[in-house]
Design an enzyme around this catalytic site. Structure first.
Site, PDB file in Angstrom:
ATOM      1  CB  SER A  98      -0.960  -0.063   1.198  1.00 30.71           C
ATOM      2  OG  SER A  98      -1.922   0.936   1.148  1.00 30.71           O
ATOM      3  CG  HIS A 123      -4.305  -1.760  -1.976  1.00 24.81           C
ATOM      4  ND1 HIS A 123      -4.760  -2.466  -0.900  1.00 24.81           N
ATOM      5  CD2 HIS A 123      -3.715  -0.662  -1.433  1.00 24.81           C
ATOM      6  CE1 HIS A 123      -4.471  -1.838   0.222  1.00 24.81           C
ATOM      7  NE2 HIS A 123      -3.835  -0.734  -0.082  1.00 24.81           N
TER       8      HIS A 123
END
Length: 194
Positions: A98, A123
């Site tokens: 992330s 993501h």
């Protein structure tokens, strides 16, 4: 409270002890471990600013082992990395997921690395909000703007087309160290210090 090892050095004036992270900071090494949040981000930004003031010509080494975290905290680290004069070399040890992956990719070109058994995960931003419908709509628009901006920056740092980044960040995408190189998140895999 976590145990932090101490390092004892002999000097002409006697012994001096440092906690291990302070000693590594003298070597221009910063650790970013755990959740990215405001307190951690402030410490990392302060260390980068200190190292720039100490020597604006020498690289800074940012070692990352993070599951990600708060976008605004991560963006303060990102903006500082881009703002300061020294190159920031990034290293993934363990995982960079992330916001951790975003900061890994934001290191200086040619100076972004993964250790062999690291993994990287990209993501889209996560968020949640509750309240009145109008407020939820305002926050939804804001997170979509943040998503678009982060995708643009990820495309810039990886060299991937924006459409590829948008597709690949729609869901969690895990990459091994060699896959992270192929994707452009890092420049090479390091198995030994040379």
């Amino acid at each position: 409270m976590a145990l932090v090892p101490m390092v004892v050095e002999q000097t002409s004036r006697g012994e001096r002890s440092y906690d291990i992270f302070s000693r590594l900071l003298k070597e221009r090494i910063i650790f970013m471990t755990g959740q990215v949040e405001d307190h951690m981000a402030n410490l990392i930004v302060a260390q980068m600013m200190f190292l720039e003031a100490e020597n604006p010509e020498k690289d800074i080494y940012l070692y990352i082992n993070s599951p990600g975290g708060v976008i605004t905290a991560g963006m303060s680290i990102y903006d500082t990395m881009q703002f300061i004069k020294p190159d920031v070399s990034t290293f993934c040890m363990g995982q960079a997921a992330s916001m951790g992956a975003f900061l890994l990719a934001a290191g200086a070109k040619g100076k972004r690395f993964c250790l062999p058994n690291s993994r990287v995960m990209i993501h889209q931003p996560l968020g949640g909000f509750q309240g009145q419908a109008t407020d939820i709509e305002i926050h939804a628009r804001e997170i979509l703007k943040v998503k678009a901006r982060m995708n643009e920056l990820m495309a810039k740092h990886t060299g991937q087309p924006l459409e590829v980044i948008e597709r690949d960040t729609e869901r969690d995408r895990f990459l091994s160290a060699p896959e992270a190189v192929d994707y452009g998140l890092v420049d090479s895999v390091l198995s030994q210090r040379t």
